[in-house]
Design an enzyme around this catalytic site. Structure first.
Site, mmCIF file in Angstrom:
data_model
loop_
_atom_site.group_PDB
_atom_site.id
_atom_site.type_symbol
_atom_site.label_atom_id
_atom_site.label_comp_id
_atom_site.label_asym_id
_atom_site.label_seq_id
_atom_site.Cartn_x
_atom_site.Cartn_y
_atom_site.Cartn_z
ATOM 1 N N ASP A 105 4.047 -7.838 5.415
ATOM 2 C CA ASP A 105 3.203 -8.340 6.511
ATOM 3 C C ASP A 105 3.945 -9.409 7.312
ATOM 4 O O ASP A 105 3.881 -9.439 8.548
ATOM 5 C CB ASP A 105 1.892 -8.904 5.952
ATOM 6 C CG ASP A 105 1.089 -7.832 5.243
ATOM 7 O OD1 ASP A 105 1.161 -6.665 5.677
ATOM 8 O OD2 ASP A 105 0.414 -8.146 4.250
ATOM 9 N N ASN B 107 -8.954 -9.074 3.722
ATOM 10 C CA ASN B 107 -9.380 -8.958 2.323
ATOM 11 C C ASN B 107 -9.370 -10.307 1.620
ATOM 12 O O ASN B 107 -8.571 -11.188 1.980
ATOM 13 C CB ASN B 107 -8.403 -8.077 1.517
ATOM 14 C CG ASN B 107 -8.390 -6.638 1.984
ATOM 15 O OD1 ASN B 107 -9.377 -6.143 2.514
ATOM 16 N ND2 ASN B 107 -7.263 -5.976 1.776
ATOM 17 N N THR C 171 11.933 -0.916 6.039
ATOM 18 C CA THR C 171 12.122 -2.099 5.204
ATOM 19 C C THR C 171 12.640 -1.675 3.832
ATOM 20 O O THR C 171 12.232 -0.664 3.280
ATOM 21 C CB THR C 171 10.813 -2.902 5.062
ATOM 22 O OG1 THR C 171 9.784 -2.043 4.564
ATOM 23 C CG2 THR C 171 10.374 -3.465 6.395
ATOM 24 N N GLY D 161 13.152 -4.125 1.090
ATOM 25 C CA GLY D 161 13.023 -5.220 0.125
ATOM 26 C C GLY D 161 14.219 -6.157 0.191
ATOM 27 O O GLY D 161 14.633 -6.576 1.285
ATOM 28 N N ALA D 162 14.801 -6.459 -0.987
ATOM 29 C CA ALA D 162 15.915 -7.426 -1.044
ATOM 30 C C ALA D 162 17.134 -6.940 -0.259
ATOM 31 O O ALA D 162 17.987 -7.740 0.134
ATOM 32 C CB ALA D 162 16.299 -7.680 -2.499
ATOM 33 N N ASP E 8 6.650 -14.021 -5.657
ATOM 34 C CA ASP E 8 5.554 -13.075 -5.421
ATOM 35 C C ASP E 8 5.856 -12.329 -4.116
ATOM 36 O O ASP E 8 5.934 -12.951 -3.060
ATOM 37 C CB ASP E 8 4.235 -13.865 -5.308
ATOM 38 C CG ASP E 8 3.038 -12.970 -5.045
ATOM 39 O OD1 ASP E 8 3.188 -11.732 -5.076
ATOM 40 O OD2 ASP E 8 1.946 -13.521 -4.794
ATOM 41 N N ASN F 296 -3.120 -10.985 7.170
ATOM 42 C CA ASN F 296 -1.812 -11.562 6.817
ATOM 43 C C ASN F 296 -0.868 -11.541 8.020
ATOM 44 O O ASN F 296 -0.158 -12.514 8.296
ATOM 45 C CB ASN F 296 -1.165 -10.764 5.684
ATOM 46 C CG ASN F 296 -1.887 -10.938 4.356
ATOM 47 O OD1 ASN F 296 -2.678 -11.860 4.192
ATOM 48 N ND2 ASN F 296 -1.617 -10.047 3.413
ATOM 49 N N ASN G 149 8.290 1.453 4.506
ATOM 50 C CA ASN G 149 9.379 1.399 3.542
ATOM 51 C C ASN G 149 9.749 2.855 3.234
ATOM 52 O O ASN G 149 9.152 3.785 3.793
ATOM 53 C CB ASN G 149 8.991 0.579 2.294
ATOM 54 C CG ASN G 149 7.788 1.155 1.568
ATOM 55 O OD1 ASN G 149 7.529 2.367 1.621
ATOM 56 N ND2 ASN G 149 7.037 0.304 0.892
HETATM 57 O O1 RIB Z 1 0.226 -6.491 2.133
HETATM 58 C C1 RIB Z 1 -0.400 -7.310 1.178
HETATM 59 C C2 RIB Z 1 -1.882 -7.147 1.255
HETATM 60 O O2 RIB Z 1 -2.210 -5.834 0.866
HETATM 61 C C3 RIB Z 1 -2.662 -8.037 0.335
HETATM 62 O O3 RIB Z 1 -2.963 -9.282 0.902
HETATM 63 C C4 RIB Z 1 -3.881 -7.201 0.012
HETATM 64 O O4 RIB Z 1 -5.044 -7.695 0.563
HETATM 65 C C5 RIB Z 1 -3.558 -5.806 0.513
HETATM 66 O O5 RIB Z 1 -4.240 -5.533 1.658
#
Ligand code: RIB
Length: 299
Positions: A245, A11, A213, A215-216, A239, A43, A183
């Site tokens: 990923d 994406n 998963t 998170g923190a 962020d 990713n 998650n």
């Molecule tokens: O996991 C994050 C991704 O989810 C983003 O990069 C976005 O493209 C969505 O696919």
């Protein structure tokens, strides 16, 4: 060198930084807009490549300008793209992302990702048969996900199914995966469970070994016996897009070192990934990950 094959989405992420999330019907002023390369499949491919794996991606791009840019970006990261189709008269996938207070909201329009087919996956058999681990997520059609699980299983390869974004799947498909990596929210959807069910009891009901998963809080994993916990690494989150990923990629890359080590390295890689903006912005290289782990307290 570990070989990883990713079957998944690509994406262009259209990212708006905002002081907070807008309410339904409300307009607010954002702080910054940027386009960054993303998609769960891309990713994971980039994260695995930065961690030192030899990586091939199976997916699809449109014949638009985003497709050109995304293809060039993946090539620069060293990802093999022979099995990435270019679809005529079709837009590439996009994700509209709002980032506020370190959290995100994401809406994905699949575009060319919706055109990944079982035949395309089967056409990549020679690459898949050389993989040490296969990663697949859920931003491509269900029949292509099923084909990946079946082919990976037939070839005797560990397939990691990252069920994101989650929807209910046949139990038989999930059992073809070596690990599920949801998650808590995604696991509840996979199992058709209520939102209030405790994650440890959800884990007991998983039809396949899993790494959950948190998170923190790091991750919990269960492969037969009792669930085990890997604490998260403390960092300043800028962020969180792409953290899952990065986690999945590291899990695949380090799986041959055993599950506890792979989960620990995955938590560390994911922690590093949230310290910079953009899904791929903070994904660490192998050297960065090693340096972070060398200094990190033993968690
Ligand atoms: O996991 C994050 C991704 O989810 C983003 O990069 C976005 O493209 C969505 O696919």
């Amino acid at each position: 060198m570990t070989r990883v094959v990713v079957v998944g989405s690509i994406n262009m992420d259209l990212v708006t930084l905002a002081p907070r999330f807008a309410e339904p019907g409300e307009t607010i002023l954002g702080e910054r807009f940027l386009t960054v390369h993303g998609g769960k499949g891309a990713n994971q491919a980039v994260a695995a490549a930065r961690l030192g794996a030899e990586v091939a991606l199976v997916g699809a791009l449109g014949d638009d300008a985003f497709g050109e840019q995304l293809h060039a970006g993946l090539a620069r990261e060293g990802v093999a793209l022979e099995h990435v189709a270019r679809i005529a008269d079709c837009g590439s996938g996009t994700a509209s992302i709002t980032v506020a207070g370190g959290e995100n909201h994401i809406i994905v329009v699949p575009g060319a990702n919706a055109r990944v087919t079982p035949a395309q996956v089967e056409g990549a058999q020679s690459v898949l048969s050389r993989a040490d681990a296969i990663l697949v997520q859920m931003e491509i059609p269900l029949d292509a996900i099923e084909a990946t699980l079946r082919l990976g299983h037939r070839l005797g390869k560990p397939v990691i199914l990252n069920p994101a974004p989650a929807q209910r799947l046949p139990v038989e498909w999930m059992q073809l995966a070596r690990y599920l990596t949801p998650n808590q929210h995604e696991l509840a959807i996979l199992l058709g469970a209520g939102a209030n069910e405790d994650f440890l009891s959800l884990m007991q009901r998983s039809p396949a070994p899993l790494v959950l998963t948190r998170g923190a809080d790091g991750a919990w994993y269960r492969d037969g016996g009792e669930p085990a916990h890997q604490a998260g690494f403390k960092v300043e989150a800028v962020d969180t897009t792409g953290a899952g990923d990065t986690f999945n990629a590291a899990l695949a890359v380090f799986l041959h070192e055993g599950l506890p080590t792979a989960v620990r390295k995955a938590c560390a890689a994911a922690a590093l990934s949230v310290t910079r903006l953009g899904a791929q912005g903070g994904m660490p290289t192998r050297t960065e990950l090693d340096a972070f782990l060398a200094k990190a307290p033993t968690v």
